[in-house]
Structure formats: C-alpha cells, structure tokens
Design a protein around this motif. Structure first.
Motif, PDB file in Angstrom:
ATOM      1  N   SER A  55     -14.117  91.104 -24.885  1.00 41.59           N
ATOM      2  CA  SER A  55     -14.657  92.035 -25.881  1.00 41.59           C
ATOM      3  C   SER A  55     -13.803  93.293 -25.976  1.00 41.59           C
ATOM      4  CB  SER A  55     -16.100  92.392 -25.501  1.00 41.59           C
ATOM      5  OG  SER A  55     -16.620  93.351 -26.380  1.00 41.59           O
ATOM      6  N   SER A  56     -13.381  93.801 -24.832  1.00 41.25           N
ATOM      7  CA  SER A  56     -12.539  95.006 -24.828  1.00 41.25           C
ATOM      8  C   SER A  56     -11.171  94.750 -25.451  1.00 41.25           C
ATOM      9  CB  SER A  56     -12.369  95.523 -23.401  1.00 41.25           C
ATOM     10  OG  SER A  56     -13.592  96.010 -22.904  1.00 41.25           O
ATOM     11  N   ILE A  57     -10.596  93.593 -25.161  1.00 40.93           N
ATOM     12  CA  ILE A  57      -9.288  93.259 -25.745  1.00 40.93           C
ATOM     13  C   ILE A  57      -9.412  93.159 -27.267  1.00 40.93           C
ATOM     14  CG2 ILE A  57      -7.458  91.521 -25.906  1.00 40.93           C
ATOM     15  CD1 ILE A  57      -8.110  90.813 -22.948  1.00 40.93           C
ATOM     16  N   ALA A  58     -10.437  92.451 -27.726  1.00 40.40           N
ATOM     17  CA  ALA A  58     -10.636  92.287 -29.172  1.00 40.40           C
ATOM     18  C   ALA A  58     -10.906  93.633 -29.846  1.00 40.40           C
ATOM     19  CB  ALA A  58     -11.774  91.306 -29.437  1.00 40.40           C
ATOM     20  N   SER A  59     -11.694  94.483 -29.212  1.00 43.20           N
ATOM     21  CA  SER A  59     -11.960  95.811 -29.774  1.00 43.20           C
ATOM     22  C   SER A  59     -10.689  96.647 -29.831  1.00 43.20           C
ATOM     23  CB  SER A  59     -13.018  96.546 -28.941  1.00 43.20           C
ATOM     24  OG  SER A  59     -14.256  95.909 -29.057  1.00 43.20           O
ATOM     25  N   GLY A  60      -9.870  96.536 -28.773  1.00 40.71           N
ATOM     26  CA  GLY A  60      -8.600  97.253 -28.768  1.00 40.71           C
ATOM     27  C   GLY A  60      -7.680  96.790 -29.878  1.00 40.71           C
TER      28      GLY A  60
ATOM     29  N   HIS B 111     -16.821  79.444 -29.849  1.00 38.18           N
ATOM     30  CA  HIS B 111     -16.960  79.864 -31.252  1.00 38.18           C
ATOM     31  C   HIS B 111     -15.829  80.815 -31.651  1.00 38.18           C
ATOM     32  CE1 HIS B 111     -18.720  81.149 -35.006  1.00 38.18           C
ATOM     33  NE2 HIS B 111     -18.747  82.405 -34.577  1.00 38.18           N
ATOM     34  N   VAL B 112     -15.560  81.786 -30.802  1.00 37.27           N
ATOM     35  CA  VAL B 112     -14.507  82.765 -31.090  1.00 37.27           C
ATOM     36  C   VAL B 112     -13.145  82.073 -31.149  1.00 37.27           C
ATOM     37  CG1 VAL B 112     -13.246  84.677 -30.017  1.00 37.27           C
ATOM     38  CG2 VAL B 112     -15.712  84.805 -30.274  1.00 37.27           C
ATOM     39  N   LEU B 113     -12.895  81.147 -30.239  1.00 35.00           N
ATOM     40  CA  LEU B 113     -11.616  80.436 -30.259  1.00 35.00           C
ATOM     41  C   LEU B 113     -11.452  79.656 -31.557  1.00 35.00           C
ATOM     42  CD1 LEU B 113     -11.390  79.228 -26.549  1.00 35.00           C
ATOM     43  CD2 LEU B 113     -10.108  81.080 -27.643  1.00 35.00           C
ATOM     44  N   ASP B 114     -12.515  79.024 -32.024  1.00 38.85           N
ATOM     45  CA  ASP B 114     -12.444  78.319 -33.314  1.00 38.85           C
ATOM     46  C   ASP B 114     -12.092  79.280 -34.444  1.00 38.85           C
ATOM     47  OD1 ASP B 114     -12.967  75.783 -32.328  1.00 38.85           O
ATOM     48  OD2 ASP B 114     -15.109  75.866 -32.781  1.00 38.85           O
ATOM     49  N   ARG B 115     -12.673  80.471 -34.437  1.00 34.81           N
ATOM     50  CA  ARG B 115     -12.392  81.454 -35.487  1.00 34.81           C
ATOM     51  C   ARG B 115     -10.961  81.977 -35.405  1.00 34.81           C
ATOM     52  NH1 ARG B 115     -16.462  84.189 -37.990  1.00 34.81           N
ATOM     53  NH2 ARG B 115     -14.784  84.453 -39.481  1.00 34.81           N
ATOM     54  N   CYS B 116     -10.457  82.154 -34.185  1.00 34.64           N
ATOM     55  CA  CYS B 116      -9.078  82.640 -34.000  1.00 34.64           C
ATOM     56  C   CYS B 116      -8.052  81.570 -34.351  1.00 34.64           C
ATOM     57  CB  CYS B 116      -8.851  83.075 -32.555  1.00 34.64           C
ATOM     58  SG  CYS B 116      -9.700  84.575 -32.043  1.00 34.64           S
TER      59      CYS B 116
ATOM     60  N   THR C  47      -6.380  77.542 -38.899  1.00 43.30           N
ATOM     61  CA  THR C  47      -5.005  77.340 -39.350  1.00 43.30           C
ATOM     62  C   THR C  47      -4.690  78.144 -40.614  1.00 43.30           C
ATOM     63  OG1 THR C  47      -5.064  75.128 -38.404  1.00 43.30           O
ATOM     64  CG2 THR C  47      -3.308  75.584 -39.955  1.00 43.30           C
ATOM     65  N   ASP C  48      -5.619  78.177 -41.544  1.00 42.01           N
ATOM     66  CA  ASP C  48      -5.429  78.906 -42.804  1.00 42.01           C
ATOM     67  C   ASP C  48      -5.572  80.400 -42.532  1.00 42.01           C
ATOM     68  OD1 ASP C  48      -5.649  80.142 -45.310  1.00 42.01           O
ATOM     69  OD2 ASP C  48      -6.810  78.494 -46.169  1.00 42.01           O
ATOM     70  N   ILE C  49      -4.477  81.113 -42.644  1.00 39.22           N
ATOM     71  CA  ILE C  49      -4.462  82.538 -42.304  1.00 39.22           C
ATOM     72  C   ILE C  49      -5.440  83.343 -43.163  1.00 39.22           C
ATOM     73  CG2 ILE C  49      -2.567  83.245 -43.824  1.00 39.22           C
ATOM     74  CD1 ILE C  49      -1.462  84.830 -41.372  1.00 39.22           C
ATOM     75  N   SER C  50      -5.699  82.910 -44.390  1.00 39.48           N
ATOM     76  CA  SER C  50      -6.625  83.647 -45.257  1.00 39.48           C
ATOM     77  C   SER C  50      -8.081  83.448 -44.813  1.00 39.48           C
ATOM     78  CB  SER C  50      -6.448  83.237 -46.716  1.00 39.48           C
ATOM     79  OG  SER C  50      -6.852  81.898 -46.898  1.00 39.48           O
ATOM     80  N   LYS C  51      -8.363  82.379 -44.073  1.00 34.28           N
ATOM     81  CA  LYS C  51      -9.718  82.108 -43.585  1.00 34.28           C
ATOM     82  C   LYS C  51      -9.915  82.545 -42.135  1.00 34.28           C
ATOM     83  CE  LYS C  51     -10.352  78.128 -46.583  1.00 34.28           C
ATOM     84  NZ  LYS C  51     -10.469  76.664 -46.613  1.00 34.28           N
ATOM     85  N   ARG C  52      -8.818  82.859 -41.457  1.00 32.53           N
ATOM     86  CA  ARG C  52      -8.901  83.274 -40.059  1.00 32.53           C
ATOM     87  C   ARG C  52      -9.676  84.583 -39.965  1.00 32.53           C
ATOM     88  NH1 ARG C  52      -3.224  83.341 -38.122  1.00 32.53           N
ATOM     89  NH2 ARG C  52      -3.465  81.132 -38.556  1.00 32.53           N
ATOM     90  N   ALA C  53     -10.500  84.694 -38.940  1.00 39.87           N
ATOM     91  CA  ALA C  53     -11.292  85.904 -38.741  1.00 39.87           C
ATOM     92  C   ALA C  53     -10.386  87.115 -38.535  1.00 39.87           C
ATOM     93  CB  ALA C  53     -12.185  85.722 -37.509  1.00 39.87           C
ATOM     94  N   SER C  54     -10.918  88.280 -38.789  1.00 41.43           N
ATOM     95  CA  SER C  54     -10.208  89.516 -38.479  1.00 41.43           C
ATOM     96  C   SER C  54     -10.471  89.875 -37.021  1.00 41.43           C
ATOM     97  CB  SER C  54     -10.690  90.655 -39.388  1.00 41.43           C
ATOM     98  OG  SER C  54     -12.010  91.019 -39.026  1.00 41.43           O
TER      99      SER C  54
ATOM    100  N   GLU D 244     -13.962  91.188 -36.724  1.00 36.28           N
ATOM    101  CA  GLU D 244     -14.988  90.140 -36.676  1.00 36.28           C
ATOM    102  C   GLU D 244     -15.085  89.537 -35.283  1.00 36.28           C
ATOM    103  OE1 GLU D 244     -15.192  88.100 -41.009  1.00 36.28           O
ATOM    104  OE2 GLU D 244     -13.214  88.063 -40.043  1.00 36.28           O
ATOM    105  N   ILE D 245     -13.943  89.289 -34.666  1.00 39.36           N
ATOM    106  CA  ILE D 245     -13.931  88.729 -33.315  1.00 39.36           C
ATOM    107  C   ILE D 245     -14.566  89.715 -32.340  1.00 39.36           C
ATOM    108  CG2 ILE D 245     -12.470  87.925 -31.409  1.00 39.36           C
ATOM    109  CD1 ILE D 245     -12.681  85.985 -33.840  1.00 39.36           C
ATOM    110  N   ALA D 246     -14.226  90.978 -32.453  1.00 37.90           N
ATOM    111  CA  ALA D 246     -14.808  92.003 -31.576  1.00 37.90           C
ATOM    112  C   ALA D 246     -16.326  92.065 -31.751  1.00 37.90           C
ATOM    113  CB  ALA D 246     -14.174  93.363 -31.870  1.00 37.90           C
ATOM    114  N   GLN D 247     -16.800  91.962 -32.976  1.00 40.29           N
ATOM    115  CA  GLN D 247     -18.246  92.018 -33.220  1.00 40.29           C
ATOM    116  C   GLN D 247     -18.953  90.803 -32.624  1.00 40.29           C
ATOM    117  OE1 GLN D 247     -18.260  92.569 -37.473  1.00 40.29           O
ATOM    118  NE2 GLN D 247     -18.372  94.782 -37.286  1.00 40.29           N
ATOM    119  N   ILE D 248     -18.349  89.633 -32.719  1.00 38.89           N
ATOM    120  CA  ILE D 248     -18.952  88.423 -32.141  1.00 38.89           C
ATOM    121  C   ILE D 248     -19.044  88.567 -30.619  1.00 38.89           C
ATOM    122  CG2 ILE D 248     -18.640  85.956 -31.709  1.00 38.89           C
ATOM    123  CD1 ILE D 248     -17.293  85.839 -34.522  1.00 38.89           C
ATOM    124  N   LEU D 249     -17.958  89.034 -30.028  1.00 42.28           N
ATOM    125  CA  LEU D 249     -17.932  89.161 -28.564  1.00 42.28           C
ATOM    126  C   LEU D 249     -18.868  90.270 -28.103  1.00 42.28           C
ATOM    127  CD1 LEU D 249     -14.136  88.625 -27.967  1.00 42.28           C
ATOM    128  CD2 LEU D 249     -15.990  87.096 -27.291  1.00 42.28           C
TER     129      LEU D 249
END
Length: 184
Positions: free
Chosen positions: A14-19, A161-166, A169-176, A179-184
C-alpha cells in the motif's frame, strides 16, 4: 504465508503504491506529471518500521501536456529488458510512446515479488531474455504458486486482484497507480 505475514506485506504494498501515485501526480493538478520508469524491488528501500521509499529517479521522465488535447504526451521507450517491463516496452523496434502506466505494470511485478517472495519472471539470465520477452509481449502473467493462488485469505485475494489490474496488457485499460493505492 500466514495472515500476519500477508498483513505486513499488504502495508508495504500500500505504501509503495501510494508513493508511486504521489510520483505520478507530482505536478499537483491530478494529472500524471512524471513516470519513474524504473520501478522494481531494487529501487524501493525499506526503512525502520517497514516503511518503503521509492528511490533511483535517474531515468525518470517528465510528462508534458498537449495544450490542444489536454492529454499527456508520451515518451519513447529506452529500456527493453523484459524482467520488470510492460509489453509496450520490450520491443526495441517498435516506436510506441509510453506513459506513466508502464510504472503500474512494473509496480505489479514489484508487488508480485513482495507477495510471493519470488521474481515474477524468474532469474534474470541472458539465456532466458528472449523467452521472457515473448511471455511479456504475449501478455502472459507470472504464475502464482498454488498456496497463494488458491488462498482464501482476503489479503491474498486483494493481492491477486491488484496484480490482475497491474498486469492488464492494454495500457489504456491498465489501472492507475492511484487506483491500485486505493484498492490496497
């Protein structure tokens, strides 16, 4: 991996993603302003209390905004080794412009390592580089060993779940990163 171990790993993740989200919105207006462009476990230092800090900004890219479209301009790929890179980065001959979402893919690789204790693509050996490049190019996600892949622990499920979002493959659909920080 017991629940307490996973809980500690979740806090670090969570800290890494927030950073990283802070790095991306360094300009303050909410738009991505910088890509670290070298997110991997070696560029995350752990301090007292398991507090991670992202470091090594020597190849970071500032992102510019096109005033006509109000969208982020891309930057050319310079790094092609497939170990921590996204599918958009691994081909030397492709002239594709990248954005901050390449960091999110690399964040996934870093979180995979944190979650499993293993490098997502195995040992970085020159003899395996083309094999790994093909896996990344074709969107093959790293394999999570069964104990964590089938774990019913909610933290393990969150990591998956987070790994799937990260690893989208499609960069336009990849989470920001936000978003990853909020999930974690």
């Amino acid at each position: 991996y017991d629940h307490d171990s996973l809980f500690l790993r979740l806090g670090i993740a969570s800290s890494i993603a927030s950073g990283l989200a802070d790095v991306h919105r360094a300009g303050g207006d909410g738009r991505p302003m910088m890509a670290h462009y070298d997110i991997n476990p070696r560029n995350v230092a752990l301090f007292r209390g398991a507090r991670p800090k992202i470091n090594d900004f020597n190849i970071a890219e500032f992102l510019y905004i096109n005033p006509l479209t109000n969208k982020t301009c891309g930057f050319p790929s310079r790094m092609h080794a497939p170990w921590w890179r996204s599918p958009q980065e691994v081909d030397k001959d492709e002239e594709i412009l990248l954005n901050e979402k390449v960091d999110v893919y690399a964040l996934g690789a870093t979180l995979f390592h944190l979650f499993t204790s293993f490098a997502p693509r195995g040992q970085m050996q020159p003899t395996r580089e083309e094999e790994v490049r093909n896996l990344v190019r074709n969107g093959k996600k790293p394999v999570i060993f069964p104990k964590l892949r089938y774990s019913q622990d909610p933290i393990a499920a969150t990591f998956r779940h987070v790994l799937d979002r990260c690893y989208e493959t499609d960069i336009s659909k990849r989470a920001s990163s936000q978003e990853i920080a909020q999930i974690l």
